[in-house]
Write a protein that holds these residues in place. Structure first.
Motif, short mmCIF file in Angstrom:
data_model
loop_
_atom_site.label_atom_id
_atom_site.label_comp_id
_atom_site.label_asym_id
_atom_site.label_seq_id
_atom_site.Cartn_x
_atom_site.Cartn_y
_atom_site.Cartn_z
N GLU A 1 0.85 -1.19 0.00
CA GLU A 1 0.00 0.00 0.00
C GLU A 1 0.90 1.25 0.00
OE1 GLU A 1 -3.28 -0.12 -0.19
OE2 GLU A 1 -3.31 -2.33 -0.10
N PRO A 2 0.35 2.42 -0.41
CA PRO A 2 1.17 3.65 -0.42
C PRO A 2 1.37 4.23 0.98
CG PRO A 2 -1.06 4.16 -1.14
CD PRO A 2 -1.00 2.67 -0.96
N THR A 3 1.62 3.35 1.95
CA THR A 3 1.71 3.76 3.35
C THR A 3 2.88 4.71 3.59
OG1 THR A 3 0.71 1.68 4.05
CG2 THR A 3 1.99 2.90 5.71
N LEU A 4 4.04 4.37 3.05
CA LEU A 4 5.22 5.21 3.28
C LEU A 4 5.10 6.55 2.57
CD1 LEU A 4 8.09 2.54 3.15
CD2 LEU A 4 6.75 3.36 5.10
N TRP A 5 4.40 6.58 1.44
CA TRP A 5 4.12 7.86 0.76
C TRP A 5 3.24 8.74 1.65
CZ3 TRP A 5 4.89 11.71 -2.28
CH2 TRP A 5 3.85 12.49 -2.76
N ALA B 1 5.28 10.08 4.39
CA ALA B 1 6.11 11.21 3.95
C ALA B 1 5.29 12.50 3.91
CB ALA B 1 6.71 10.92 2.58
N ILE B 2 4.02 12.41 3.50
CA ILE B 2 3.15 13.60 3.50
C ILE B 2 2.99 14.11 4.93
CG2 ILE B 2 0.81 14.44 3.06
CD1 ILE B 2 0.67 12.48 0.71
N ALA B 3 2.77 13.19 5.87
CA ALA B 3 2.69 13.60 7.27
C ALA B 3 3.99 14.25 7.73
CB ALA B 3 2.36 12.39 8.15
N GLY B 4 5.13 13.74 7.22
CA GLY B 4 6.43 14.35 7.55
C GLY B 4 6.53 15.78 7.04
N VAL B 5 5.97 16.03 5.85
CA VAL B 5 5.96 17.39 5.31
C VAL B 5 5.12 18.30 6.21
CG1 VAL B 5 5.24 18.84 3.37
CG2 VAL B 5 6.35 16.64 2.94
N TRP B 6 3.96 17.81 6.65
CA TRP B 6 3.12 18.63 7.53
C TRP B 6 3.79 18.85 8.89
CZ3 TRP B 6 1.18 20.53 3.83
CH2 TRP B 6 0.22 20.02 2.99
N ARG C 1 -0.17 9.19 7.27
CA ARG C 1 0.06 8.12 8.23
C ARG C 1 1.02 8.68 9.29
NH1 ARG C 1 -3.58 6.54 5.86
NH2 ARG C 1 -3.89 4.57 4.74
N HIS C 2 0.57 8.64 10.54
CA HIS C 2 1.36 9.18 11.65
C HIS C 2 1.65 8.04 12.61
CE1 HIS C 2 2.23 11.43 15.36
NE2 HIS C 2 2.55 12.43 14.57
N VAL C 3 2.91 7.94 13.02
CA VAL C 3 3.35 6.78 13.80
C VAL C 3 2.54 6.61 15.08
CG1 VAL C 3 5.20 8.16 14.88
CG2 VAL C 3 5.33 5.66 14.89
N ILE D 1 6.67 3.65 9.46
CA ILE D 1 5.94 4.93 9.30
C ILE D 1 6.62 6.01 10.13
CG2 ILE D 1 3.79 6.14 9.86
CD1 ILE D 1 2.31 3.51 9.17
N GLY D 2 6.96 5.67 11.38
CA GLY D 2 7.64 6.63 12.25
C GLY D 2 8.97 7.07 11.70
N LEU D 3 9.72 6.12 11.13
CA LEU D 3 11.03 6.45 10.57
C LEU D 3 10.89 7.45 9.42
CD1 LEU D 3 14.09 5.84 10.61
CD2 LEU D 3 13.65 4.01 8.95
N VAL D 4 9.91 7.22 8.55
CA VAL D 4 9.69 8.14 7.43
C VAL D 4 9.21 9.50 7.95
CG1 VAL D 4 8.33 8.55 5.35
CG2 VAL D 4 9.25 6.29 5.79
N ASN D 5 8.28 9.50 8.90
CA ASN D 5 7.83 10.76 9.51
C ASN D 5 9.01 11.59 9.98
OD1 ASN D 5 4.90 9.38 11.25
ND2 ASN D 5 5.10 10.14 9.18
N LEU D 6 9.90 10.95 10.74
CA LEU D 6 11.02 11.67 11.35
C LEU D 6 12.05 12.11 10.33
CD1 LEU D 6 11.51 9.39 14.49
CD2 LEU D 6 10.46 11.64 14.43
#
Length: 670
Positions: free
Chosen positions: A479-483, A486-491, A571-573, A604-609
């Motif tokens: 699924e596009p979970t990591l994408w 990444a959007i959550a990381g931008v926010w 997606r937020h960790v 998800i958390g790793l990509v967020n951070l």
């Protein structure tokens, strides 16, 4: 391109305009000749022009006569005070004027030197080829033309230039003195109100110099003016430092004002050097070069934006770095305080996640569901802030600014890599314990709520469809979970910028004291309560606004994706971990399946951070005008410290003495 191959073209061009009395037409033809060379060949073409005039003295003499005759008739003053100095109309109006100029260029008065520069250097690419023409080349051309000009013509033009220059000096000095009394600058530096301000003293001395040269030809003693110029430059730097420091409160208007003040003082000093005979030919060439560049930039909105916004950007990152230090743990007490704070945040996150699931099942429209979800996130984050708790992923935007601050303050060298590596390890450790606190408590509390709900009602808290959706939402590869992560990381990155902006805004408005005199608050609260309230709002204004807007961004992203039919969601960790806690109990997941889904949550958390930290660090470094000299060297130093003490990456323990000695021995060998 060889000079000899373009000389015939140049001779033909000059021969074509040999009898043309319009000097501007000749200058335009020469400018077009240089422009066609582009950045690659403009310097060679300029040298070819110098050689042609050197070889053919008659041609040079003819051009010089026409040039100085024209110079004695043109209005020079507007160029001296207008080109290369921001207008007095302010940032917003000047930006509007530059945009309007693009669509509807103004009429150019060819008797006005300022308009002539704008007429000659009208192409957006002129800045590229002008940048490769050195001041030395301008000086050589200037001296060549001057030496071949008729003495009487030079004297006539010189009188015209001196008159315009003295007028410009007086006006520039008046502007400097007046702008130093601007309320925004006084707010940053109250000492500007002193009667012996360097800016006011400079105006007085410049007026005396102008009066002297209007009646005298003898040199004027400029020692006092030079002292005043040094003091003015120092004061401008002080204004810049105070304007970018946390607690000062900058704005685009203030940044624009300080930049204009610096430009005015710089132009005043340049004209003084020409007037007082200190290398006048060189400084004339520098003036000519700067005005040609300014003519190109006169239409540039990018240059105006970057010059005016740079200080504001640094002020915002200063506010972020000022808060970022609170999110970095360096000892055990700070470490466990962060763990407790993150655990408390995990409690509220589990409740917010449950409320979000409930909102999704209420059958509202897409917009209403997204709006309520955003309010759930935003108000929840604000509650976490009010209670002094922590959301792990909110930290990178702040800690990145602190990291950039250390990069700016340190010099180059191996010792700096060691220091930055140690800070990076501190940041990673702080993020890790915060994520652990959020995730572990959110999962456990979600599981306990699910067990209690099932025990009381006999039905799982999530139905089968909800369980399937929650498990599907953390699959990182199918699924596009990591994408979405990444959007959550931008926010997350944007929320840090928003928080820094509103902190800066609070400083600019002096919100702390402003609220104590608010008419409504004066009617409802005593003075001491108003002071406490004002102090709290001032300190937390940025965090509250950043948290609320971040929550709304998280809630509304899916709706925007739905409207545009694009894969947009978040997606937020922390929330994903709580959702897995609810789904694990409701769907009766086995241990292996739970651990697999938990691994997806951690990804998800790793990509967020990573996304939020990388963006925040890039912006903070650019705002400070600095960079990391060698990323490989920094990573190597980080690896050596981790290898010497692996536990230090996860827990704040001291490096053993043997490892320290080994590091010193390695330093000696290197």
């Amino acid at each position: 391109m060889k000079k000899n191959s373009i000389k015939p073209t140049l001779y033909a061009l000059l021969g074509k305009h040999a009898d043309n009395p319009d000097c501007v037409a000749v200058l335009n033809a020469l400018t077009d000749f240089l422009r066609k060379g582009g950045a690659k060949h403009a310097s060679a073409r300029f040298d070819a022009l110098i050689e042609v005039f050197s070889e053919n003295e008659a041609l040079c003499r003819q051009f010089a006569k026409r040039f100085y005759t024209w110079l004695a008739q043109v209005r020079i003053y507007p160029a001296l005070v207008g080109l290369g100095i921001f207008s007095r109309s302010g940032f917003a109006r000047e930006m509007g004027m530059r945009l309007y100029e693009r669509f509807s260029p103004s009429y150019k008065d060819l008797n006005n030197l300022r308009d002539i520069f704008l007429y000659l250097f009208h192409s957006k690419n002129d800045g590229r080829w002008l940048a490769v023409v050195s001041a030395k080349q301008w000086l050589k051309l200037y001296c060549l033309i001057r030496n071949h000009a008729d003495t009487a013509a030079v004297q006539t033009a010189s009188r015209q230039l001196t008159k315009a220059r003295l007028h410009a000096l007086e006006m520039l000095s008046v502007w400097v003195a007046a702008e130093a009394l601007d309320q925004d600058l006084i707010r940053i530096e109250p000492r500007l109100l002193d009667t012996n301000s360097a800016f006011i003293a400079l105006q007085r001395e410049t007026a005396k110099l102008a009066e002297h040269y209007q009646t005298e030809t003898a040199p004027y003693d400029t020692a006092h003016i030079e002292v005043m110029l040094d003091q003015c430059r120092s004061q401008i730097e002080r204004l810049r430092r105070r304007g970018t420091g946390a607690g000062s409160g900058s704005s685009v208007k203030v940044a624009h004002l300080i930049e204009r003040l610096a430009q005015t003082v710089e132009r005043l000093e340049l004209l003084l050097n020409i007037q007082t005979g200190r290398r006048p030919e060189y400084h004339t060439a520098v003036l000519l070069s700067s005005m040609t560049t300014a003519a190109v930039e006169q239409r540039s909105t990018d240059q105006l934006w970057h010059s005016s916004v740079k200080m504001l950007a640094k002020s915002i990152t200063e506010n972020k770095s000022n808060r970022g230090g609170h999110y970095i743990t360096r000892n055990r007490s700070e470490y466990f305080a962060m763990l407790r704070s993150a655990a408390g945040g995990g409690v509220l996150i589990a409740l917010m996640a449950l409320n979000k699931i409930h909102i999704g099942g209420m059958g509202f429209s897409e917009f209403t569901t997204s709006l309520l979800s955003g309010l759930n996130y935003g108000l929840g984050f604000m509650m976490i802030q009010l209670l002094g708790l922590t959301v792990a992923t909110k930290q990178p935007a702040m800690t990145a600014a602190s990291f950039a601050e250390q990069v700016e303050h340190n010099e180059k060298g191996r010792a700096v890599d060691v220091k930055l590596a140690s800070l990076l390890i501190d940041v990673v450790r702080s993020q890790s314990v915060a994520v652990f606190g959020n995730v572990s408590v959110a999962v456990l509390l979600a599981a306990l709520i699910s067990v209690a709900f099932a025990a009381n009602t006999g039905t799982p808290i999530l139905n089968a469809d909800n369980v399937a959706y929650q498990l599907k939402s953390v699959r990182p590869f199918t699924e596009p979970t990591l994408w979405y992560a990444a959007i959550a990381g931008v926010w997350l990155f944007c929320s840090g910028i928003i928080a820094g902006f509103f902190d800066n805004r609070a400083d600019y408005l002096d919100l702390r004291r402003r609220l104590t005199v608010n008419p409504l608050l004066r009617k409802t609260m005593p003075l001491r309560a108003r002071q406490r309230f004002g102090d709290y709002i001032h300190r937390n204004y940025g965090s509250m606004m950043g948290n609320f807007i971040f929550g709304m961004l998280l809630g509304m992203t899916g709706y925007v994706g739905h409207l545009l039919d694009l894969p947009l969601d978040i997606r937020h960790v922390a929330f994903s971990s709580a959702n897995i806690g609810y789904a694990a109990v409701s769907g009766d997941l086995g241990f292996a399946a739970f651990m697999i889904n938990l691994a997806g949550v951690l990804l998800i958390g790793l990509v967020n951070l990573l996304v939020s930290f990388a963006l925040a660090l890039t912006v903070a470094l650019r705002a400070r005008g600095t960079h990391i000299d060698s990323v490989p060297a920094l990573l190597k130093s980080t690896w050596l410290q981790i290898k010497a003490n692996p536990l230090h990456l996860f827990f704040p323990v001291q490096i053993v003495a043997d490892a320290a000695k080994g590091g010193k021995a390695e330093h000696k060998q290197s």
